[in-house]
Design a protein around this motif. Structure first.
Motif, short mmCIF file in Angstrom:
data_model
loop_
_atom_site.label_atom_id
_atom_site.label_comp_id
_atom_site.label_asym_id
_atom_site.label_seq_id
_atom_site.Cartn_x
_atom_site.Cartn_y
_atom_site.Cartn_z
N TYR A 1 0.83 -1.20 0.00
CA TYR A 1 0.00 0.00 0.00
C TYR A 1 0.87 1.26 0.00
CZ TYR A 1 -3.09 3.68 1.71
OH TYR A 1 -3.77 4.86 1.85
N TYR A 2 1.85 1.31 0.89
CA TYR A 2 2.66 2.52 0.99
C TYR A 2 3.68 2.64 -0.14
CZ TYR A 2 0.63 4.09 5.30
OH TYR A 2 -0.26 4.58 6.23
N ALA A 3 4.13 1.53 -0.68
CA ALA A 3 5.00 1.59 -1.86
C ALA A 3 4.24 2.21 -3.03
CB ALA A 3 5.49 0.19 -2.23
N ASN A 4 2.99 1.82 -3.19
CA ASN A 4 2.16 2.39 -4.24
C ASN A 4 1.84 3.85 -3.97
OD1 ASN A 4 0.67 1.71 -6.72
ND2 ASN A 4 -1.12 2.28 -5.52
N THR A 5 1.63 4.20 -2.69
CA THR A 5 1.33 5.58 -2.31
C THR A 5 2.54 6.49 -2.52
OG1 THR A 5 -0.27 4.82 -0.67
CG2 THR A 5 0.56 7.08 -0.44
N PHE A 6 3.72 6.00 -2.17
CA PHE A 6 4.94 6.81 -2.25
C PHE A 6 5.54 6.84 -3.66
CE2 PHE A 6 5.86 5.86 2.48
CZ PHE A 6 5.10 6.96 2.86
N LEU A 7 5.04 6.00 -4.58
CA LEU A 7 5.67 5.90 -5.90
C LEU A 7 5.75 7.23 -6.64
CD1 LEU A 7 7.00 4.04 -7.92
CD2 LEU A 7 4.76 3.50 -8.86
N PRO A 8 4.68 8.05 -6.69
CA PRO A 8 4.83 9.35 -7.36
C PRO A 8 5.89 10.25 -6.71
CG PRO A 8 2.51 8.82 -7.06
CD PRO A 8 3.29 7.82 -6.26
N LEU A 9 5.91 10.27 -5.37
CA LEU A 9 6.91 11.07 -4.66
C LEU A 9 8.31 10.55 -4.93
CD1 LEU A 9 7.67 13.23 -2.57
CD2 LEU A 9 7.24 11.55 -0.78
N ALA A 10 8.49 9.23 -4.89
CA ALA A 10 9.80 8.64 -5.16
C ALA A 10 10.25 8.92 -6.59
CB ALA A 10 9.76 7.13 -4.89
N THR A 11 9.32 8.83 -7.53
CA THR A 11 9.64 9.11 -8.93
C THR A 11 10.13 10.54 -9.10
OG1 THR A 11 7.97 7.52 -9.67
CG2 THR A 11 8.69 9.17 -11.27
#
Length: 364
Positions: free
Chosen positions: A61-71
């Protein structure tokens, strides 16, 4: 694909996943520190159970949530490093246009968008369902469950039947002041009222207490009453929960079916469900927009180096998150355009991305 494209694509994806793997352990450590007392209260709760049913889905869940920020952050840091090492200047000197320079970035954004689409529509909702069930069993206090009761609820079961419940407790699965009406055109042909209604989960039906039943006929009405009656109705207590949080536990095909079914039943405000469904596509698409903004901001060497680019990028990222949260709230309101609200952050930031792209292209 040329060597330069492979080099940029590999470094781009490597930076994104490295940044993501920095965020996730921090989130896990914070969550463990908050919930370790809850875990220790249950003797039957094993480490494997916690890891499999809770933290595996928590990480997804949090990997998917943070993906735009990480990108966004990874793209700024990686491109700034290319610029500070004068690699971008060398690329430009080789008569490679800024548009051509963006190609491996957009290939990477496509890979991330495809991954995010699959996660958003299918993987994460299934994980949320398992994680929520675990939280209800071992973390949350069931007596303070937020889905406690509904009041004054009406539901259209099909084209000719409708129910009304004055008050229904979702904790003990019992309701009060129940009525059922079946129509023939605009005329009622069958009506049932009961003081109490209880859901029998084991048999999949409802038990009515102190009921009155009336069949309206042309010549003579048929009226019966009693203390107890079993009735099969085309709904369950879960259908009474009209909450946006429930949508996070449904895969997109189930969510679409639920929306269609609820609309046929006459449920008025389903915008929270529509926003959730639309955002599952709009958020992955943001990978292109955020990548374009990040590269346009950081492809030139600036005084202050990576730090100034990162500061500007984080500021824009927080603005994006702010607009996204506002869009969810506004989109969930009655009579709002859920589709427009779900895509509004992308629309706003796509104009910023196009402006930065044109400016950088002219400077190049």
């Amino acid at each position: 694909m040329k060597i330069l494209d492979k080099y940029i694509l590999f470094r781009y994806l490597k930076s994104v996943f490295f940044t993501l793997f920095i965020f996730i352990p921090i989130a896990v450590v914070i969550d463990v520190s908050e919930k370790v007392d809850k875990f220790l209260q249950h003797d039957d709760l094993t480490f494997i159970h916690i890891l499999k049913d809770y933290y595996l889905n928590f990480i997804m869940y949090y990997a998917n949530t943070f993906l735009p920020l990480a990108t966004f952050i990874a793209c700024i840091m990686f491109t700034s490093k290319l610029a500070s090492n004068t690699e971008v200047i060398a690329i430009s000197s080789a008569n490679i246009s800024f548009t051509r320079f963006l190609r491996p970035y957009f290939i990477g954004a496509t890979i991330l968008a495809i991954i995010a689409l699959g996660m958003n529509h299918f993987v994460v909702p299934k994980g949320n369902e398992i994680k929520y069930a675990f939280e209800q069993e071992y973390i949350f206090n069931k007596r303070t469950e937020n889905r406690s009761f509904v009041k004054d609820f009406s539901l259209q079961l099909n084209d000719s039947a409708k129910i009304f419940i004055k008050n229904f407790s979702l904790l003990n699965r019992k309701g009060y002041n129940f009525s059922y009406a079946e129509f023939d055109g605009i005329k009622i042909k069958h009506r049932v009222v009961a003081e109490n209604i209880t859901w029998d989960k084991e048999n999949g039906n409802f038990i009515l207490s102190k009921y009155k039943e009336r069949f309206i006929q042309d010549e003579k009405d048929s009226i019966t009453s009693g203390d107890k009656k079993t009735m099969i109705l085309d709904f369950t207590p879960d259908d009474l929960i009209i909450s946006g949080s429930k949508s996070m536990e449904m895969t997109s095909d189930r969510l679409s079916e639920f929306i269609d079914k609820s609309e046929r039943r006459g449920v008025k405000n389903l915008n929270a469900y529509y926003v959730e469904l639309y955002q599952r596509t709009s958020l992955p698409v943001s990978a292109y927009i955020l990548t374009l903004i990040a590269v346009s901001l950081s492809s030139r060497k600036k005084r202050g180096g990576t730090g100034i680019n990162l500061a500007i990028g984080i500021g824009l990222m927080f603005m994006y998150v702010f607009f996204m949260k506002v869009a969810v709230v506004l989109g969930s309101a009655p009579n709002s355009n859920a589709l427009l609200m779900a895509w509004l952050p992308n629309i706003i930031f796509s104009t910023i991305a196009v402006y930065l792209y044109i400016r950088e292209k002219k400077q190049g």
